[in-house]
Design an enzyme around this catalytic site. Structure first.
Site, PDB file in Angstrom:
ATOM      1  N   TYR A 265       6.088   2.416  -2.778  1.00 25.96           N
ATOM      2  CA  TYR A 265       6.582   1.376  -1.862  1.00 25.96           C
ATOM      3  C   TYR A 265       5.878   0.053  -2.125  1.00 25.96           C
ATOM      4  O   TYR A 265       6.514  -1.006  -2.143  1.00 25.96           O
ATOM      5  CB  TYR A 265       6.347   1.852  -0.435  1.00 25.96           C
ATOM      6  CG  TYR A 265       6.937   0.975   0.637  1.00 25.96           C
ATOM      7  CD1 TYR A 265       8.305   0.970   0.882  1.00 25.96           C
ATOM      8  CD2 TYR A 265       6.127   0.176   1.439  1.00 25.96           C
ATOM      9  CE1 TYR A 265       8.851   0.189   1.892  1.00 25.96           C
ATOM     10  CE2 TYR A 265       6.660  -0.604   2.453  1.00 25.96           C
ATOM     11  CZ  TYR A 265       8.024  -0.601   2.668  1.00 25.96           C
ATOM     12  OH  TYR A 265       8.551  -1.380   3.660  1.00 25.96           O
TER      13      TYR A 265
ATOM     14  N   LYS B 277       7.699  -3.433  -3.334  1.00 25.69           N
ATOM     15  CA  LYS B 277       7.618  -4.701  -2.599  1.00 25.69           C
ATOM     16  C   LYS B 277       6.975  -5.793  -3.438  1.00 25.69           C
ATOM     17  O   LYS B 277       7.334  -6.963  -3.316  1.00 25.69           O
ATOM     18  CB  LYS B 277       6.869  -4.490  -1.285  1.00 25.69           C
ATOM     19  CG  LYS B 277       7.594  -3.533  -0.338  1.00 25.69           C
ATOM     20  CD  LYS B 277       9.038  -3.951  -0.108  1.00 25.69           C
ATOM     21  CE  LYS B 277       9.809  -3.003   0.780  1.00 25.69           C
ATOM     22  NZ  LYS B 277      11.207  -3.425   0.976  1.00 25.69           N
TER      23      LYS B 277
END
Length: 278
Positions: free
Chosen positions: A169, A173
């Site tokens: 994740y 991002k």
């Protein structure tokens, strides 16, 4: 014909931004869960907004192109809001990379080909991209500029180099933010702008999944020990989006706005700093 706003992800943040900026526009709302999209369509329709929905999967280029084709039927595409994604507690590593990283890159690329002059896009990133080991300049450039269909082949994104879903994740991002920088150059050639917002913990159904998941105590500790001492709200994210998407933000493009109640500051220089300083 109306100016068109494309909204990807039928979530609370997307809806808050669409309500703030979508008056008078044709809003095309896409989500993998069409029932979620229809629920928001009804809520916004009852409040006077013009919303059409489409079932689409952000990880599919074909679905993204289908949504763009639908939008073009209603008028010039003026705005993009991307609030779609999956969290570390919701999905395995492969899905996080396919949706949050690859899908977002494709969306920014394809909308950038058709955005009208004066257009503006906002994609929702995360504070997580700010709290990982620094990448090399080459790795950052690869995340920013690698052709979309080659992104998932990068060495840095191979399974043996990813620790867990949180690390995946964070990488996704970070890629979102680097991708926004690179895409802003291309969007600028069409007289358009693109930026990202990196929220901290915002109270949404996704966040509630995190609160109740294996990292729940971690997240609750995070907002308890950040300077704001609380999570944020979707409307506060919309406040930032309103600046970026209005004429007041006309000089802002290729940027990521971190809004996390000071959690990242506390992580590096306060009570959230990990033991050993890492």
């Amino acid at each position: 014909m109306k100016e068109v706003m494309i909204v990807v992800g039928a979530g609370q943040i997307s809806m808050a931004i669409a309500r703030r900026m979508g008056a008078g526009k044709k809003i095309i709302l896409g989500d993998k869960n069409i029932e979620n999209a229809k629920n928001i369509q009804k809520t916004m329709g009852d409040a006077g907004f013009d919303v059409e929905v489409i079932e689409m999967d952000l990880s599919s280029r074909q679905d993204i192109l289908k949504m763009i084709d639908m939008a073009k039927n209603y008028g010039p595409i003026k705005m993009l809001v991307n609030g779609a994604g999956v969290s570390p507690s919701q999905a395995p590593i492969e899905a996080i990379l396919k949706v949050d990283l690859y899908g977002t890159a494709v969306l920014l690329e394809e909308v950038g080909k058709v955005i009208t002059e004066g257009g503006i896009g906002v994609t929702i990133s995360s504070q997580s991209g700010w709290r990982m080991e620094q990448l090399t300049a080459l790795e950052d450039e690869q995340l920013a500029c690698t052709p979309t269909e080659e992104l998932l082949d990068l060495e840095i994104l191979q399974s043996e180099n990813i620790q867990d879903t949180l690390h995946a994740y964070q990488l996704a991002k970070r890629c979102n933010e680097k991708r926004v920088m690179a895409e802003s150059v291309k969007w600028g050639q069409r007289g358009a702008r693109i930026n990202a917002i990196a929220p901290g913990i915002i109270v949404t159904p996704l966040a509630i999944d995190e609160f109740n998941g294996p990292r729940g105590d971690f997240y609750k500790n995070m907002f308890a020990k950040c300077p704001a001492s609380r999570p944020g709200t979707a409307d506060e994210v919309a406040n930032v989006a309103e600046l970026l998407m209005s004429d007041k933000g006309a000089f802002i493009t290729g940027s990521t706005f971190l809004m996390d109640g000071g959690a990242t500051s506390s992580y590096y220089y306060g009570p959230l700093k990990p033991e050993g300083g890492k």
